[in-house]
Write an enzyme that holds these catalytic residues in place. Structure first.
Site, PDB file in Angstrom:
ATOM      1  N   ASP A 157      46.122  40.310  38.092  1.00 40.99           N
ATOM      2  CA  ASP A 157      46.277  39.140  39.000  1.00 40.99           C
ATOM      3  C   ASP A 157      45.510  37.924  38.487  1.00 40.99           C
ATOM      4  O   ASP A 157      44.310  38.343  37.883  1.00 40.99           O
ATOM      5  CB  ASP A 157      45.834  39.643  40.439  1.00 40.99           C
ATOM      6  CG  ASP A 157      47.025  40.554  41.173  1.00 40.99           C
ATOM      7  OD1 ASP A 157      48.168  40.461  40.732  1.00 40.99           O
ATOM      8  OD2 ASP A 157      46.452  41.229  41.865  1.00 40.99           O
TER       9      ASP A 157
ATOM     10  N   ASP B 113      54.506  39.097  41.915  1.00 39.74           N
ATOM     11  CA  ASP B 113      54.283  38.953  43.362  1.00 39.74           C
ATOM     12  C   ASP B 113      54.885  37.877  43.643  1.00 39.74           C
ATOM     13  O   ASP B 113      55.540  37.890  45.050  1.00 39.74           O
ATOM     14  CB  ASP B 113      52.813  38.910  43.620  1.00 39.74           C
ATOM     15  CG  ASP B 113      52.068  40.079  43.186  1.00 39.74           C
ATOM     16  OD1 ASP B 113      52.641  41.182  43.314  1.00 39.74           O
ATOM     17  OD2 ASP B 113      50.864  40.165  42.957  1.00 39.74           O
TER      18      ASP B 113
END
Length: 219
Positions: free
Chosen positions: A130, A146
């Site tokens: 991330d 995402d």
């Protein structure tokens, strides 16, 4: 060309659109993650647009937005199930909108599933990369996969609300259509009671007094 052949052609186009959307999302996601791993310092904020956009490289063992970090295997299985389900139902899709939406969802699921399968610490337990931070909107750190998963779910809801079906047809419930349906139901009920449509008309005329009888009564 028959209608069945036309529907088969649309289905092929829809499957191609789904696959293209999925490939684009996976390529963007994995390419961005490769650049992040190679160039960004781990755990340090890199300001891009003030508090609107920042890069913060972290590894997430949980689901999207760092949810349930101790359930990596569970989310690996769930992601795999989503991928298989979309592939199985792809042949039923005739709507280009649904093809694109499910393609984005498939690409997002594959992007994060690839991390869980092939990144450290091991197969099925890999930590997802991330790096996107938007403090003005949410405190969580996320990635391109995402983002596409969230976008696909929003469009999914909109397609359901507007009645767009997987086969490309639309379910429209209009007021006029409802009134016509009620009128047809009333006529059917009257025909059922009287026997025929002509009987209904005769019964209606018989129930109204004629002009002569009205005049006679008046005198």
């Amino acid at each position: 060309m028959s209608q069945q052949d036309q529907r088969a052609k649309v289905s092929v186009r829809a499957i191609a659109a789904l696959a293209f959307a999925a490939v684009v999302v996976v390529a963007l996601d994995q390419g961005a993650k490769a650049l992040v791993v190679a160039n960004l310092p781990y755990g340090q904020v890199v300001t891009v647009l003030g508090n609107a956009l920042q890069f913060l490289y972290v590894r997430n063992p949980g689901a999207a937005f760092s949810f349930a970090v101790n359930m990596t295997w569970v989310f690996s299985i769930v992601s795999a199930a989503v991928v298989v389900a979309i592939i199985v139902f792809a042949r039923r899709i005739h709507s280009m909108w649904w093809a694109i939406v499910l393609g984005m969802l498939l690409g997002g699921a594959l992007g994060n599933l690839s991390d869980r399968l092939f990144r450290e610490p091991g197969f099925g337990q890999g930590h997802v990369v991330d790096f996107i931070s938007t403090p003005w909107m949410m405190p969580a750190i996320y990635n391109i996969a995402d983002s596409f998963i969230c976008i696909s779910m929003v469009v999914f809801v909109l397609l359901v609300v507007f009645g767009v079906n997987l086969d490309g047809t639309r379910t429209v419930a209009s007021k006029k259509g409802g009134q016509e349906a009620r009128g047809d139901a009333a006529t059917d009920a009257a025909v059922h009671e009287s026997g025929t449509v002509a009987d209904v008309a005769d019964t209606s005329r018989a129930s109204r007094p004629s002009s002569d009888s009205l005049g006679h009564d008046a005198t």
